[in-house]
Structure formats: C-alpha cells, structure tokens
Design a protein around this motif. Structure first.
Motif, PDB file in Angstrom:
ATOM      1  N   UNK A 545      70.055 -23.481   8.603  1.00 46.78           N
ATOM      2  CA  UNK A 545      68.821 -23.172   7.876  1.00 46.78           C
ATOM      3  C   UNK A 545      67.903 -24.391   7.824  1.00 46.78           C
ATOM      4  N   UNK A 546      68.484 -25.569   7.573  1.00 46.22           N
ATOM      5  CA  UNK A 546      67.680 -26.786   7.529  1.00 46.22           C
ATOM      6  C   UNK A 546      67.088 -27.096   8.896  1.00 46.22           C
ATOM      7  N   UNK A 547      67.886 -26.895   9.962  1.00 39.97           N
ATOM      8  CA  UNK A 547      67.370 -27.133  11.311  1.00 39.97           C
ATOM      9  C   UNK A 547      66.212 -26.195  11.626  1.00 39.97           C
ATOM     10  N   UNK A 548      66.335 -24.928  11.195  1.00 37.81           N
ATOM     11  CA  UNK A 548      65.257 -23.968  11.419  1.00 37.81           C
ATOM     12  C   UNK A 548      63.992 -24.395  10.673  1.00 37.81           C
ATOM     13  N   UNK A 549      64.155 -24.841   9.443  1.00 34.91           N
ATOM     14  CA  UNK A 549      62.987 -25.274   8.667  1.00 34.91           C
ATOM     15  C   UNK A 549      62.318 -26.485   9.300  1.00 34.91           C
ATOM     16  N   UNK A 550      63.121 -27.386   9.885  1.00 35.67           N
ATOM     17  CA  UNK A 550      62.526 -28.560  10.518  1.00 35.67           C
ATOM     18  C   UNK A 550      61.792 -28.205  11.803  1.00 35.67           C
ATOM     19  N   UNK A 551      62.194 -27.080  12.428  1.00 31.36           N
ATOM     20  CA  UNK A 551      61.477 -26.640  13.629  1.00 31.36           C
ATOM     21  C   UNK A 551      60.044 -26.211  13.308  1.00 31.36           C
ATOM     22  N   UNK A 552      59.832 -25.783  12.071  1.00 26.40           N
ATOM     23  CA  UNK A 552      58.502 -25.291  11.661  1.00 26.40           C
ATOM     24  C   UNK A 552      58.042 -26.076  10.441  1.00 26.40           C
ATOM     25  N   UNK A 553      57.679 -27.344  10.624  1.00 26.88           N
ATOM     26  CA  UNK A 553      57.367 -28.202   9.465  1.00 26.88           C
ATOM     27  C   UNK A 553      56.132 -27.750   8.692  1.00 26.88           C
ATOM     28  N   UNK A 562      61.831 -15.405   3.489  1.00 30.19           N
ATOM     29  CA  UNK A 562      61.529 -13.983   3.707  1.00 30.19           C
ATOM     30  C   UNK A 562      62.013 -13.532   5.079  1.00 30.19           C
ATOM     31  N   UNK A 563      61.814 -14.362   6.083  1.00 27.33           N
ATOM     32  CA  UNK A 563      62.276 -14.005   7.429  1.00 27.33           C
ATOM     33  C   UNK A 563      63.801 -13.956   7.492  1.00 27.33           C
ATOM     34  N   UNK A 564      64.440 -14.887   6.784  1.00 27.13           N
ATOM     35  CA  UNK A 564      65.901 -14.888   6.769  1.00 27.13           C
ATOM     36  C   UNK A 564      66.445 -13.613   6.132  1.00 27.13           C
ATOM     37  N   UNK A 565      65.866 -13.211   5.022  1.00 29.05           N
ATOM     38  CA  UNK A 565      66.358 -12.018   4.334  1.00 29.05           C
ATOM     39  C   UNK A 565      66.106 -10.774   5.169  1.00 29.05           C
ATOM     40  N   UNK A 566      65.069 -10.800   5.978  1.00 26.33           N
ATOM     41  CA  UNK A 566      64.772  -9.635   6.817  1.00 26.33           C
ATOM     42  C   UNK A 566      65.716  -9.511   7.995  1.00 26.33           C
ATOM     43  N   UNK A 567      66.540 -10.537   8.235  1.00 20.47           N
ATOM     44  CA  UNK A 567      67.414 -10.520   9.402  1.00 20.47           C
ATOM     45  C   UNK A 567      68.564  -9.538   9.265  1.00 20.47           C
ATOM     46  N   UNK A 568      68.841  -9.050   8.054  1.00 18.95           N
ATOM     47  CA  UNK A 568      69.871  -8.038   7.874  1.00 18.95           C
ATOM     48  C   UNK A 568      71.153  -8.626   7.325  1.00 18.95           C
ATOM     49  N   UNK A 569      72.180  -7.788   7.198  1.00 19.91           N
ATOM     50  CA  UNK A 569      73.450  -8.211   6.612  1.00 19.91           C
ATOM     51  C   UNK A 569      74.589  -7.455   7.259  1.00 19.91           C
ATOM     52  N   UNK A 570      75.785  -7.698   6.780  1.00 24.05           N
ATOM     53  CA  UNK A 570      76.978  -7.058   7.339  1.00 24.05           C
ATOM     54  C   UNK A 570      77.910  -8.102   7.898  1.00 24.05           C
ATOM     55  N   UNK A 587      73.031 -16.995  11.720  1.00 25.01           N
ATOM     56  CA  UNK A 587      72.815 -17.477  13.079  1.00 25.01           C
ATOM     57  C   UNK A 587      71.573 -16.845  13.702  1.00 25.01           C
ATOM     58  N   UNK A 588      71.297 -15.594  13.322  1.00 24.31           N
ATOM     59  CA  UNK A 588      70.155 -14.913  13.922  1.00 24.31           C
ATOM     60  C   UNK A 588      68.831 -15.558  13.533  1.00 24.31           C
ATOM     61  N   UNK A 589      68.813 -16.273  12.379  1.00 22.83           N
ATOM     62  CA  UNK A 589      67.563 -16.943  11.990  1.00 22.83           C
ATOM     63  C   UNK A 589      67.091 -17.864  13.108  1.00 22.83           C
ATOM     64  N   UNK A 590      68.049 -18.676  13.610  1.00 22.55           N
ATOM     65  CA  UNK A 590      67.675 -19.619  14.662  1.00 22.55           C
ATOM     66  C   UNK A 590      67.577 -18.935  16.018  1.00 22.55           C
ATOM     67  N   UNK A 591      68.450 -17.968  16.259  1.00 18.93           N
ATOM     68  CA  UNK A 591      68.438 -17.300  17.566  1.00 18.93           C
ATOM     69  C   UNK A 591      67.107 -16.608  17.830  1.00 18.93           C
ATOM     70  N   UNK A 592      66.586 -15.899  16.828  1.00 21.22           N
ATOM     71  CA  UNK A 592      65.347 -15.160  17.035  1.00 21.22           C
ATOM     72  C   UNK A 592      64.118 -16.073  17.117  1.00 21.22           C
ATOM     73  N   UNK A 593      64.296 -17.343  16.737  1.00 18.60           N
ATOM     74  CA  UNK A 593      63.188 -18.297  16.859  1.00 18.60           C
ATOM     75  C   UNK A 593      63.167 -18.982  18.227  1.00 18.60           C
ATOM     76  N   UNK A 594      64.159 -18.671  19.087  1.00 19.81           N
ATOM     77  CA  UNK A 594      64.241 -19.324  20.392  1.00 19.81           C
ATOM     78  C   UNK A 594      63.255 -18.711  21.381  1.00 19.81           C
ATOM     79  N   UNK A 595      62.907 -19.507  22.388  1.00 21.61           N
ATOM     80  CA  UNK A 595      62.159 -18.962  23.519  1.00 21.61           C
ATOM     81  C   UNK A 595      63.072 -18.022  24.299  1.00 21.61           C
TER      82      UNK A 595
END
Length: 983
Positions: A545-553, A562-570, A587-595
């Motif tokens: 989560x911290x790495x993702x936040x640093x990608x978008x300073x 909000x984006x993290x919570x929208x990623x779903x659960x299970x 994991x999907x938080x960072x995965x979906x932010x990839x090119x």
C-alpha cells in the motif's frame, strides 16, 4: 593487587568474552554450575577451589587465570590479511569492496610502513594485460581504500615516491601481530618458559581467519610475502603441536583446521595423528592416516613419506604418550577456511515487535533453536533478520542462511540440497563432500562443532526439513521461520516457539508514516487509519500500500483508499484468518496500476518455477527482446511486486508468486514455460561451447562471461529440471541436462549432476528412448566417478551398456566401453581399463566413426601409460593426434598432445614432453578451453620440475592454479600441493 594484574572476576569475564562463550557454555566446559560462575564473575568469590580454577583456565585455553593487563590479550588489529582482506573499525568487520581494491590493500598490508612502487601494484593487479590507464585506475582504487580507512584513524595510505605506503602502528595489521606473537613464543621458549611459549603459539594461530589474502587476486595469493606467511603459519602450527605433546596436552583441533586447508601436508597430518592418539583417540588417528594415504595416492600418485609412516607406526605400537590433564587447544580452532556472511540485509524500516524481541533475547542463553511462526506476509523473516544482525558480533564465526521454500508451489528445498549449500559456504571443496546424505550432514555438524555461528533456516515446512540442518553441538544460534508451528521440533528438540501476529494499529501507523513520510501521513490521519484497516495490519500488505501511494505522490490518500476498497474482497490464501484480510485485493491495488507490459510480465513470471531470473530469461517468457522487457522489470521493482535482491536477478515473495500464477492461469495462453525452456536450452548450449568447446575453430565469446552465466543460472536450471520432471515435459529433460553437463562436472557440482540425469533417465524411460536413457545413466556414472564411488559408477555404466545394446546402438556401446575404462582406471584395474578401451576402439573402427576412433585411441594410450607401456602409449597417442588433426578437431588434438606429453615424460624424454605440452597449450588457447590449458600447464610444470628447472615449474603451476581457482575447480588442491613442496 599491582597495576600489572587484574582481579579474578575481570580475568574470567574478559577471557570468556574474548573466547566468545556464554556463561552457560563456559560453565558446562569447566564442569561447574552457572551460579558458581556468576558468583566468580561478579566478584562474590575471591578465590575458587583449585580444581575449579584449573578447569576454568583449561576451558578458556589459558595456563592461569591471573592474567597480566599488559599483553594479556592481543591488541585488536585494524587491517587483516590473514584470511579474507578486511578492515575493522568500532569492533566491526567491513568489506573492502571490489577484488582489485582487496588486492591493493592486501599488497600494501603485507608490507606495512614500506613503499610499494606503482609498477609492482600494476603487475599484481593486472599480471597479464594491464590496461593503458592502469596508473589512473590504481589512483582511483587508492582513493577508495583511503575512504574506507578514514574511520580507522591511525592507519592511512600515503604517497611514497613513485608508489604508496600503508602507514600503520604496531599490531594494526594482523600479520604484524602474528609475527610479534611468534617472536614472543620464541623468547619464552628460549628461557624455558614452555607454558608461555605454548600460549603465544596458540594466540598466534588464533589470529588467522583462513587462507592469507583469501579473497584477493591469484597474483597476490602467490606473492612471495603471502607465500612466506603461509609457511610461517605451518611452521608455527608444527611447533605448537610438538610443544603441546611434550607438555602432555596434545592439541588436535588447530591441526585439523589447518589440514583442511593444506590437505596434502604430510607433516601436519603426522602431528595430528600423534595429537589424536595422545588424546586417546586411537581410531581417529588411524583414520587420518588412511585418509592421507588414499589422498596422496589419488592426487599425487605417491606413498606416505617417512614422517607420516613413523607417526603411523607410533600410533599402532601405542608409543604416543597420553595427555596428562586433558588436551590443550588453541582458544579458537578454525576448521573452516572461510567465515560465511550469508544473512540477507535487514530492512531499514523495521518497527515494533518489542515483545517478540524480548522473547528471542530471553532464550539466548538456553542454547535451543528459536522457531518464529506466523501466517504468510506477517514479517517473520524481517523480524529474524533484524534480531540476528544485531547479534552478529557475538557470533564471530559467520552466518549461514537458506530459504527452504517450504510453501513454494514449485516444491520445497530438499534438506540435502541445503546441507550441500552450507558445506560450499564453509569452504569445503566439492571432492570432500560425501556422496550420501548422512555423510554430508555429519561433515556439516563436524565443521560447526566448537563454532559460534548464526544459522537461519527460513520458510521451513516441517520439522523433518529442519532436523538435518541443526548443528550437533552447542555454540551456534539457530533460528527457524515457518508458517507452521512445528510442534515436534518444540517437543523433541526443546525449541523455543515465538509466535508472530499482525502489527498493532499503532505499529501499523508508524510503519506507514516512516514509508510515506511524516508530512504526507500526518496530513490525512483518517485516511492513514483506513489504509491500516484495509491492509488488515499485515506488514506485506502495508508495504505494498505504501509503495502504491509513493507511485502517485500527487494523489490524496483518501482517493487511494477508495480505489483499494473498490478492488473487492474474498480470502482463501490464508486459511484461518478472518474475512477482512484479503490478500488478492491488496495485491490487486498495485497490479491494476501497472502498465499492460508490466502486468503481462508479472503474470508470466509467476507461471515459471525458478526463484529468480535475469532479464534475458524474463524476455524469453514474454517472447520479446530483452531491451523491451527491462522497463517493465523496473516498473515491477518500483511497485514492490518484484524484488531485485541481486543486481539483474528478479524474484518474488511467495504470496506474490502465488497471486501472479493464479492470474496467469486465468488470463494467459500456455507456452510461456516452453519458451523459457527453449531459451535455457539454447543459451546453455551456447555458453557450453564457449567454455567447454568441442569444435575445431576458436570459441566465439568470452569464457568468463559464459562461466558467470552458468553460475547465475545454476539454481534456475535445477528448478526448471524439477518442473520438467514433475510436469512430464520429457522431451526437454535429456537435452537440458546435457547442455549443463560440462558446467556441473567441471565445477564440482556432482550431486546436482546425479540428480539432473536421474530426471533425464526417467523422462527417457517414459519416452521409450533407450539410447537417451543410456546416455543419462552414463552421465550419472561420471558423477559417481568424481565422487569416488566406483562401484556405483560401474553399476550405472552397466545399465548404460545394457540399454545401448538393447537399442542396437553400436556407437553408444563403444562410447560407454571407453567411458567404463575410466572406472577401471580409477579402481587401479589398468589391464581391464585397457581391454574396455580396445573393445570400444574396435567397434568405432568397424563403424567408420573417425571422431570416436580418435577418442578411443587416446584412451588406449592413457591406459598404456598406467601399465608402464610408454612406447606403446606414444604410438597410440600419435595415431590419435593424426586422426584429430584429420578431423579438424583442435580440442581433441590438444588432449592427445597432453597424453603424449605424459608418455614422453615417463620415458624421461623431457624435451619432447615439454614440446607436446606447449603445442597442446596453443590449441587449447585457440579453442578457448581454459580448463584444458590449466591441466596441461600442471603437467608441464611436472616436467620442468623433473628436469630440475624449479623456477619454471613453479611458474607453470602458479599459472595453472590461477585459472583453476578462478574456475573454482577441485583440481586446484592438487596444484596447490605442488606449490607447497619444499624447493
């Protein structure tokens, strides 16, 4: 009490700390209670009983407990050359950096306070082809070394005329300290103070940490000053042993340590035999003789000399005096040649875990392993590394680390693989590693006996995976991490369980605050708490989560939440956890932010079995050029989805690997692993042709680069072959195993050679390919020969011969007969060896196989030399050479010339022998076969030595040793023994 003495409590306490012992260990060795020892160390006992005092002194390796302040302990050196080149400041050892800088500092430290000309420095750094800018490069290395020594204060590198000088006070260099202790020993001996002399000799030997300048360039290791130091050490060890035996307290462990480094030194072995016999270990003394006799016969072709035979006779007749009061030992015997430092680096952002650290520290004096348990991603390894790095100084003999991959979908590491890795890290040459798993474990435990080392067994699946890796004696600190609780290890071995749970809310906030920066974290405290909630206080998830936040300073934390919570659960990745912890979502938080390119690569990396890959292999997975993949790899590293633990090698955390594999199975078409296998097959064949050429023309490519590739990909190969075997990708097994055959063979990885060709044999059996199955068994026979198990080799050769016969493969039969002749040769059955080679020759001649005819003829000639038929050997070798030349096979011609040289040598025709060897060297240089050249240089040195040209012999041997050591080939020990001979 005068100013020159210290109190008893300080003497015991300081001596114990210098010896690296805990109170429990010293009390056990001295046969007194821990409470009594604590009373002594805390000054509550003014004078212990005489028996206790004597036992304490013996346990500490001292003659008395009333130590003088001045000279009681050797001063701490700053620059070390008696082992790997090292610098010590503030009580810590520091790496010197590159090989060139280690060599430079080592050269200066071998001659402290003396000017070393720049020309000499250049010659040592670049003995063959110095670059045009060599002087500038020397200056650059000097500048770097000066920076390292800045913290040392009184040790400096100064300009001295056209050179440099290491200015160092007395004892600041360990070699100077060693010489001073030897001088003190000689003085004590001269005034009949035998006990003092013995103590000084023991302290002098303790200064050594391994081979002199062990990690410097080969040219420095062969420098006259370094060689003289080695001889001084050997002389000191012999004097120490003789004096200890004379005093009735034989010392074996220091000799065992040195004999491991000088395995062909007969005087050392003789002293060790008498020391063992004097300590009551008659069988061990006789076993030492048997080992030396076989070693001398196998490696030098000679029988034991008079010293060794005399010692053997003394032991047999029980003429060695027994110890009067137990053995006296050098305080820190060193049975290993190196001190490994394998622990991965700790994280700089460690937070919390105070309770667990207290629990771990509380168990330090118990001498039992600590088992750190908890769910995946909770930070078990991070905790272990933080704790163990803080204790490194208390365990000065080094650290061993292995990832046991207990929960890896590609399969866990077998205990015997881990043990062999530890033996390699401890400096055991491949030829000394036993073939059977029990023998390997016993050797590993013997090497750790008396050591103070850290052993981290990471990511274990069960107690059975751990038990073979446990040291057999107290002294080492063992930590195990596992997702399982390992109750049987706790019950049977008394291991201390240390459970690790989620971070607290406060610790989670601290972790995020440190990773995001105080300003950003404090600006949105509510969003920070939401991230803690969504990541469920799991350290791995918080880090992502911290790495993702640093990608978008520029993005607000609340938007990311909000984006993290929208990623779903299970959740099903971590059974037993509550439904709020969803690693897939994390994991999907960072995965979906990839090119798209990085996302595709991430998935495919999870589909393959290797623990890490290089950029070229990653490109093969994608089916794209490497330059297009490197940006995607960099993106994955920035997102903390992939790690780059070593430069250019990319790997996963286990959970991320599982997530990537899941995505790949759902989204990607099959074929990625097949592309990777094709890549390794092509790259392995190409590198083998460079490093171990079989063709006529010169090799295209640099051997050092090919060797570096093999070394980097060694473990990836094993993982891929394991995958091939488990998934029945049988068409690849034999080809892949053969592509890596020469590397595994010539680098001494013979256990891996056995295992890989076992997979190849099973695959060929399923395919019904009898010839391929036979080739695999023949390769296994080669491994058994190297390991000295000739009966097993003969059995594998028999299987190969039977399969080739059943397949109607006459050429395979002939080749196997020629190979089997090598088994008979190693068993001393030279007539049988010649018969096999002649039978193989007859078959290949009948079939018109000209290349194989040359190989068989060369084998015939070699076996004829062993039967004393040197003239016949010359005839056979000449015929082989003509065939090789007619076939345009320069590699084979080089081998034939080497064999001819050996035959001429034994006929006393030294000039002809030298001519053959010189011609062979030219051919090996043409095809780029460095090993073949080194082997021939060894033989050429033997010829020079036989005709009385000692300087030329040593020069040739030294050149051979330089290459063999660079290749890490086991033949280096034989050449080193030649150089150790008296002139």
């Amino acid at each position: 009490m005068t100013e020159d003495t210290v109190s008893l409590d300080a003497a015991v306490r300081d001596s114990r700390i210098r010896a690296g012992l805990t109170q429990h260990e010293l009390a056990h060795r001295a046969g007194i209670s821990v409470r009594a020892l604590r009373d002594i160390e805390q000054g509550r006992v003014s004078e212990p009983r005489p028996a206790s005092r004597r036992r304490l002194a013996q346990a500490l390796g001292l003659t008395d407990l009333a130590l003088p302040v001045r000279g009681a302990a050797a001063p701490t050196w700053t620059v070390g050359v008696l082992g790997p080149v090292a610098v010590r400041t503030d009580g810590r050892l520091h790496s010197v950096g590159s090989a060139a800088r280690r060599t430079l500092l080592g050269l200066l430290a071998l001659r402290p306070n003396a000017a070393v000309p720049v020309d000499e420095i250049v010659d040592v750094l670049w003995p063959e082809h110095p670059p045009r800018t060599s002087r500038n490069l020397v200056h650059g290395h000097v500048t770097a070394v000066r920076g390292l020594l800045r913290a040392a204060g009184d040790v400096r590198v100064e300009r001295a005329g056209d050179g440099y000088r290491l200015d160092a006070p007395a004892h600041a260099v360990d070699a100077a300290l060693f010489e001073d202790l030897l001088a003190r020993a000689a003085t004590a001996f001269g005034r009949d103070a035998a006990e003092d002399a013995l103590r000084c000799y023991g302290e002098a030997l303790d200064v050594w940490r391994g081979r002199a300048v062990a990690d410097a360039g080969a040219s420095l290791r062969q420098h006259p000053t370094a060689v003289a130091l080695v001889h001084r050490r050997l002389d000191a060890a012999l004097r120490f042993a003789d004096l200890a035996l004379r005093l009735g307290r034989p010392a074996a462990s220091a000799l065992q340590a040195l004999l491991a480094e000088e395995p062909l030194h007969e005087a050392l072995a003789a002293r060790l035999m008498t020391a063992l016999a004097g300590a009551g270990e008659q069988s061990a003394a006789l076993a030492t003789y048997d080992t030396m006799r076989r070693r001398l016969a196998d490696e030098l072709g000679v029988e034991p000399g008079p010293d060794l035979r005399a010692a053997h006779l003394k032991v047999l007749r029980q003429e060695v005096p027994r110890a009067a009061s137990g053995p006296v030992e050098s305080r820190r015997p060193d049975p290993v040649a190196v001190r490994p430092a394998q622990l991965p680096a700790p994280t700089a952002l460690f937070v919390g875990r105070d309770g667990q650290l207290d629990e771990l520290n509380a168990g330090l004096d118990d001498g039992v392993p600590s088992v750190i348990t908890g769910p995946a991603g909770v930070g078990k390894t991070t905790l272990a590394l933080h704790w163990l790095h803080g204790l490194a100084e208390r365990f000065p003999d080094g650290q061993l680390y292995v990832n046991l991959r207990g929960f890896d979908r590609a399969g866990k590491l077998r205990p015997e693989q881990a043990v062999r890795g530890f033996l390699q890290a401890l400096g055991v040459p491949p030829e000394r590693v036993p073939a059977d798993a029990d023998g390997q474990v016993n050797l590993y435990r013997s090497l750790l006996a008396g050591r103070r080392m850290i052993v981290l067994l990471d990511n274990a699946s069960d107690a059975e995976q751990v038990r073979p890796l446990m040291p057999g004696a107290p002294g080492c600190l063992v930590a195990v991490t596992s997702r399982n609780r390992l109750p049987s290890l706790v019950a049977a071995e008394g291991a201390r369980p240390v459970p690790v749970d989620l971070l607290t809310v406060a610790e989670s906030r601290r972790l995020l605050r440190r990773r995001l920066g105080a300003a950003r974290a404090d600006a949105e405290p509510d969003a920070l708490d939401e991230i803690v909630d969504v990541a469920a206080r799991l350290p791995l998830a918080l880090g992502i989560a911290a790495a993702l936040a640093r990608q978008f300073p520029q993005k607000a934390l609340r938007e990311l939440v909000a984006e993290m919570r929208a990623a779903g659960s299970g959740l099903d990745a971590l059974p037993g956890w509550d439904d709020a912890t969803d690693l897939r979502a994390v994991f999907s938080w960072s995965y979906h932010a990839l090119s798209p390119a990085a996302a595709n690569l991430f998935r495919l990396l999870g589909a393959q079995p290797a623990r890490d890959l290089g950029a070229d292999a990653a490109a093969a997975l994608v089916g794209a050029p490497p330059e297009t993949v490197r940006p995607a790899l960099a993106e994955l590293v920035r997102a903390h989805l992939v790690t780059e633990d070593r430069p250019g090698r990319y790997g996963f955390h286990d959970l991320l690997r599982a997530y990537a594999a899941e995505l790949s199975a759902a989204l990607d078409p099959p074929g990625a692993v097949v592309r990777l296998l094709d890549h390794y097959l092509a790259a392995g064949r190409s590198a083998a042709e460079v490093l171990y050429p079989r063709g006529a023309g010169p090799a295209t490519g640099r051997p050092e680069e090919a060797l570096a590739w093999f070394r980097a990909e060694h473990h990836a190969l094993l993982a891929l072959l394991d995958h091939v075997g488990r998934h029945r990708l049988d068409s690849y097994a034999g080809d892949l195993a053969r592509a890596f055959f020469d590397f595994l063979d010539r680098q001494g990885h013979w256990h891996d050679l056995l295992w890989t060709h076992e997979i190849a044999a099973a695959a060929a059996g399923r395919l019904g390919d009898l010839s391929a199955q036979a080739r695999a068994h023949r390769s296994r026979a080669t491994a058994w020969i190297r390991l000295g198990h000739f009966e097993a080799a003969a059995e594998s050769m028999a299987q190969a011969l039977s399969l080739f016969t059943a397949a109607g493969d006459d050429l395979g039969v002939a080749q196997t007969l020629v190979n089997r002749s090598g088994v008979a040769h190693n068993q001393g059955r030279y007539a049988d060896a010649l018969d096999d080679a002649l039978r193989g020759l007859e078959i290949v001649r009948a079939g018109g196989h000209r290349r194989e005819e040359a190989i068989a003829l060369n084998a015939v000639g070699w076996h004829q030399t062993k039967l004393g038929r040197f003239a016949d050997a010359v005839e056979s070798g000449t015929a082989a050479l003509e065939l090789y030349r007619r076939n345009g096979d320069n590699f084979g011609a080089g081998n034939a010339l080497d064999s001819l040289g050996y035959a001429h040598h034994n006929l006393g025709e030294y000039a002809r022998a030298a001519d053959c060897y010189t011609a062979a060297l030219e051919l090996f240089a043409q095809v780029g076969d460095r090993y073949g050249g080194a082997n021939t240089r060894t033989h050429l040195g033997d010829t020079y030595h036989a005709r009385g040209d000692v300087d030329a012999a040593r020069e040739s041997w030294a050149a051979a040793l330089s290459v063999l050591e660079e290749l890490e080939h086991p033949d280096a020990a034989r050449v080193r023994a030649r150089l150790a001979r008296p002139v």
